[in-house]
Design a protein around this motif. Structure first.
Motif, PDB file in Angstrom:
ATOM      1  N   THR A 168       0.329   4.358  -6.966  1.00  0.00           N
ATOM      2  CA  THR A 168      -0.812   4.603  -6.282  1.00  0.00           C
ATOM      3  C   THR A 168      -2.160   4.022  -7.155  1.00  0.00           C
ATOM      4  O   THR A 168      -3.060   3.596  -6.336  1.00  0.00           O
ATOM      5  CB  THR A 168      -1.122   6.118  -5.731  1.00  0.00           C
ATOM      6  OG1 THR A 168      -0.693   6.837  -6.926  1.00  0.00           O
ATOM      7  CG2 THR A 168      -0.145   6.391  -4.751  1.00  0.00           C
ATOM      8  N   ASN A 216       0.850  -1.079   0.011  1.00  0.00           N
ATOM      9  CA  ASN A 216      -0.015   0.270  -0.036  1.00  0.00           C
ATOM     10  C   ASN A 216       0.878   1.226   0.236  1.00  0.00           C
ATOM     11  O   ASN A 216       1.401   1.492   0.980  1.00  0.00           O
ATOM     12  CB  ASN A 216      -0.782   0.086   1.218  1.00  0.00           C
ATOM     13  CG  ASN A 216      -1.611   1.160   1.457  1.00  0.00           C
ATOM     14  OD1 ASN A 216      -1.707   2.105   0.650  1.00  0.00           O
ATOM     15  ND2 ASN A 216      -2.666   1.189   2.201  1.00  0.00           N
ATOM     16  N   PHE A 249      -2.153   0.210  -7.036  1.00  0.00           N
ATOM     17  CA  PHE A 249      -2.447  -0.532  -5.952  1.00  0.00           C
ATOM     18  C   PHE A 249      -3.973   0.034  -5.333  1.00  0.00           C
ATOM     19  O   PHE A 249      -4.768  -0.963  -5.026  1.00  0.00           O
ATOM     20  CB  PHE A 249      -1.503  -0.249  -4.851  1.00  0.00           C
ATOM     21  CG  PHE A 249      -0.214  -1.117  -4.805  1.00  0.00           C
ATOM     22  CD1 PHE A 249      -0.275  -2.458  -4.368  1.00  0.00           C
ATOM     23  CD2 PHE A 249       0.854  -0.628  -5.632  1.00  0.00           C
ATOM     24  CE1 PHE A 249       0.760  -3.303  -4.747  1.00  0.00           C
ATOM     25  CE2 PHE A 249       1.897  -1.456  -5.832  1.00  0.00           C
ATOM     26  CZ  PHE A 249       1.941  -2.895  -5.112  1.00  0.00           C
ATOM     27  N   GLN A 259       1.119   3.622   2.856  1.00  0.00           N
ATOM     28  CA  GLN A 259       1.396   3.369   4.304  1.00  0.00           C
ATOM     29  C   GLN A 259       3.002   3.354   4.294  1.00  0.00           C
ATOM     30  O   GLN A 259       3.482   2.516   3.478  1.00  0.00           O
ATOM     31  CB  GLN A 259       0.677   1.897   4.339  1.00  0.00           C
ATOM     32  CG  GLN A 259       0.618   1.528   5.818  1.00  0.00           C
ATOM     33  CD  GLN A 259      -0.010   0.217   6.011  1.00  0.00           C
ATOM     34  OE1 GLN A 259      -0.568  -0.177   5.172  1.00  0.00           O
ATOM     35  NE2 GLN A 259       0.386  -0.489   7.095  1.00  0.00           N
TER      36      GLN A 259
END
Lengths: 351, 280
Positions: free
Chosen positions: B252, A269, B255, A272
């Motif tokens: 980004t 992610n 995912f 994160q």
């Protein structure tokens, strides 16, 4: 589960206060690879225990000690209650059959000039597992089938003709042939491609369930450890820092080192931050921690007490112990009582 | 404005086995901007490492680059005659490619433990590339250069006088990075640079690599299979499956909203730390 271990019958494999020190010759510095380690692997019910730590934490040294390939500097390793160095020849033979290892590198265990069959025929001969040629062949084939391989495709081939995953599964088939009571798996999937890891771990889990073999899973990969194990022991520079129920330890780590390990897993992610944004000290100090906590130099919560003495194990929950002074308000347990906190399979089996 | 350091156009690479032809790379195109970190992810056999080898001009028999272009733009400071030029790596002579490697495009290999020579000291191995590229240094200059390179990857200068077996896996991987950046390349190819290292060391090594990349204003092509590592490392990502690029985009987006079903499965396949799933 109906076969309960008889009361007072000795544990399958046990270490008692095992310490291993390397070096220490004239002018050489000493390295303590394992320090005062007491631990038990029960044969019944068969368990899967993860032994986790970074490189240099002493986990492979422990594997060698458990296999009797190395003798401890002090303390002892017991097989069915008897110290390894006091076994007679027939007990040794039984020990060597009962405790098997799967190595990290699926390339190194094969002799390149022999066909892969060799890896399977040697144990059959050494342990007299088959009385005829046809029985031998049948045994080899059924072991290969049990780990999901096609014997027609593999037997008669040379190691270089197979993939890493195939080789590692043949190594598991070899272990299966011998029907040991315990397997020490030393980083069995770290050199295997990610897409094949799950199938190899599934093989190990299957050996545990269907063939009732206990497994000590040695790794630095917390995610795979979590997937297959019931209990975990986290080692740092030869000492236990945290141990117990793997779900508790992974999902709410208490020792600052376990927290660092879990934060360092790159999460899939991008938003994160890796390591929670915390910075790392460049070098892990190899300086002698003296009497203090070995993690003190890297610890963000280091206190005065950490420099003075080694933290004992604090029993923070029923199934967890943490060697850290942050938890000094809960009862201590002795290093020799580490076993008492582990979860027994019957109570947690999620099938 | 950023410029494209690397442009790969419709690249096709086949391997010829006695029985059949394997299309390892089957018409892929992508570009890498200056200062960008681009990831190529896929399972083994997807062709990702073959692409990396082609950029280094290292495809050997029985492999063959069938068609396509690999345009590389060397920035300032590149070694003559390649400085400030845009070249198609496929059309370079062997000698030109040899000069381009390390100076223009450098590789941080997979498993540094196997890429260092076990019987040579680190110092000699670090100097090899410089000597090979005709850089003449005095003894003192060599010492300075090695000290500087080792420091830049967080190693003590005494490491220079050690043999590879005296170093840990993480230290060896740092040496490999030091060698890769020794001629200040514009593109660093990192082929699963940390797959054999534990997570803490992995993070330290990757942080070192990215810090150096920033300092050199280089681009990085990262090849690997670890989606977690990719998510934390690259700006844009290409997902390869069976020789084809099934998805390319900002990390980004990939995912957040993976479009291709293979990408979705790749993300889902990561062992979870929150949920136990049955493997059997």
């Amino acid at each position: 589960m109906n076969e309960m271990r008889e009361l007072n019958s000795p544990a399958l494999l046990q270490t008692r206060g095992v310490t291993k020190v390397f070096g220490g010759g004239i002018g050489k510095s000493k390295t303590t690879a394992i320090e005062n380690f007491t631990f038990t692997i029960e044969g019944e019910p068969p368990s899967i225990t993860a032994l986790v730590g970074e490189s240099g934490s002493g986990k492979s040294t422990l594997a060698q000690l458990l296999l009797g390939l190395m003798t401890p500097t002090s303390g002892e390793v017991l097989y069915l209650g008897k110290s390894l160095d006091r076994m007679d020849a027939s007990e040794k033979q039984q020990f060597r059959r009962d405790i098997q290892i799967i190595f990290q590198d699926p390339f190194d265990v094969y002799n390149p000039v022999y066909k892969v069959d060799h890896l399977l025929t040697v144990p059959i001969e050494k342990f007299h597992l088959a009385s005829s040629k046809s029985e031998r062949k049948q045994l080899m084939e059924s072991a290969l089938v049990a780990v999901g391989l096609d014997p027609q495709e593999l037997l008669g081939r040379y190691p270089h003709q197979l993939s890493g995953g195939q080789r590692q599964r043949i190594a598991i088939a070899r272990v299966l042939l011998i029907r040991p009571r315990m397997i020490i798996a030393d980083e069995p999937v770290s050199m295997v491609d990610a897409s094949l890891r799950a199938s190899i771990l599934a093989n190990l889990q299957q050996l545990n369930r269907d063939f009732r073999i206990s497994i000590l899973y040695i790794t630095h990969d917390l995610a795979t450890a979590f997937q297959i194990s019931t209990n975990i022991v986290v080692l740092y520079r030869g000492s236990v820092v945290e141990a117990g129920d793997i779900t508790e330890v992974i999902q709410s780590p208490k020792h600052p080192y376990t927290q660092l390990l879990i934060d360092s897993i790159p999460k899939p992610n991008p938003s994160q931050k890796w390591g929670g944004g915390a910075t790392l000290s460049r070098t892990s100090s190899a300086a002698d921690p003296g009497q203090g906590c070995k993690f003190a130099d890297r610890c963000p919560h280091v206190m005065q007490a950490c420099r003075i003495s080694r933290p004992p194990l604090f029993k923070t929950e029923e199934h967890r112990a943490v060697a850290c002074f942050l938890y000094n308000d809960v009862p201590q347990i002795g290093l020799e009582d580490l076993d008492t906190i582990f979860v027994s399979r019957q109570t947690t089996d999620n099938g | 404005m950023s410029i494209s350091i690397l442009e790969v156009n419709d690249l096709k690479i086949n391997y010829y086995t006695p029985n059949r032809v394997i299309k390892a790379v089957d018409g892929i195109s992508f570009d890498i901007q200056s200062g960008e970190r681009f990831g190529l992810v896929g399972e083994s056999g997807s062709g990702k490492s073959t692409v990396a080898m082609a950029i280094l001009g290292l495809i050997k028999q029985p492999g063959r680059v069938e068609s396509g272009e690999i345009w590389f733009t060397n920035g300032n400071g590149g070694e003559e005659p390649l400085a400030n030029t845009r070249v198609n790596i496929r059309s370079l002579s062997l000698e030109q490619i040899r000069r381009l490697r390390l100076a223009g495009v450098a590789l941080v290999p997979q498993g540094a433990m196997n890429s260092l020579n076990p019987v040579k000291k680190i110092r000699a191995q670090m100097l090899d590339g410089m000597v090979d590229h005709g850089i003449l240094l005095s003894g003192h200059e060599k010492d300075e250069r090695i000290k500087e390179l080792l420091e830049s990857v967080g190693l003590r200068q005494e490491v220079a006088n050690m043999y590879p077996h005296e170093l840990s896996g993480g230290m060896k991987q740092r040496v490999a990075i030091a060698i890769a950046i020794s001629l200040r390349p514009k593109l660093i190819i990192a082929d699963e640079p940390t797959s054999a290292l534990d997570v803490i060391v992995q993070r330290q090594v990757m942080e070192t690599l990215f810090e150096l990349q920033d300092r050199l204003q280089a681009s990085v092509l990262m090849v690997g299979h670890d989606m977690g590592l990719m998510a934390q490392s690259v700006h844009r990502l290409g997902v390869m499956y069976a020789g084809k690029l099934v998805e390319v985009g900002e990390v980004t987006d990939i995912f957040g909203h993976p479009q291709d079903s293979y990408t979705q499965r790749l993300i889902a396949s990561l062992p979870s730390l929150t949920r136990k799933s049955s493997l059997v």
